[in-house]
Design a protein around this motif. Structure first.
Motif, PDB file in Angstrom:
ATOM      1  N   LEU A  99      13.622 -20.295 -16.671  1.00 25.07           N
ATOM      2  CA  LEU A  99      14.059 -20.612 -15.314  1.00 25.07           C
ATOM      3  C   LEU A  99      15.340 -19.869 -14.945  1.00 25.07           C
ATOM      4  N   SER A 100      16.255 -19.766 -15.881  1.00 18.57           N
ATOM      5  CA  SER A 100      17.493 -19.044 -15.581  1.00 18.57           C
ATOM      6  C   SER A 100      17.229 -17.547 -15.392  1.00 18.57           C
ATOM      7  N   ALA A 101      16.242 -16.999 -16.102  1.00 19.82           N
ATOM      8  CA  ALA A 101      15.892 -15.601 -15.901  1.00 19.82           C
ATOM      9  C   ALA A 101      15.220 -15.401 -14.540  1.00 19.82           C
ATOM     10  N   LEU A 102      14.402 -16.362 -14.124  1.00 17.92           N
ATOM     11  CA  LEU A 102      13.751 -16.259 -12.826  1.00 17.92           C
ATOM     12  C   LEU A 102      14.744 -16.382 -11.673  1.00 17.92           C
ATOM     13  N   LEU A 103      15.741 -17.218 -11.849  1.00 16.64           N
ATOM     14  CA  LEU A 103      16.727 -17.419 -10.795  1.00 16.64           C
ATOM     15  C   LEU A 103      17.851 -16.395 -10.828  1.00 16.64           C
TER      16      LEU A 103
END
Length: 61
Positions: A55-59
């Motif tokens: 999720l942190s990579a996507l955001l």
């Protein structure tokens, strides 16, 4: 691929194998509840960590 991600995936697989190991009929049968709890915690912790990293990579963080 990031080495940390591969290590987490290997840890999840180790947790599943710890859940499935047959301990009945051995001298380790008395610690079967402990290995089950350790396996479940391992799977949960590393799965949640992978979800967080994804999720942190996507955001973009």
């Amino acid at each position: 691929m990031d080495r940390l991600v591969l290590l987490m995936l290997a840890s999840i697989l180790a947790g599943f194998s710890l859940l499935k190991v047959p301990l009945a009929g051995t001298f380790l049968a008395s610690i079967e509840p402990v290995t089950t709890v350790i396996g479940i915690l391992t799977i949960l912790i590393f799965s949640l960590t992978l979800i967080y990293k994804g999720l942190s990579a996507l955001l973009g963080k």
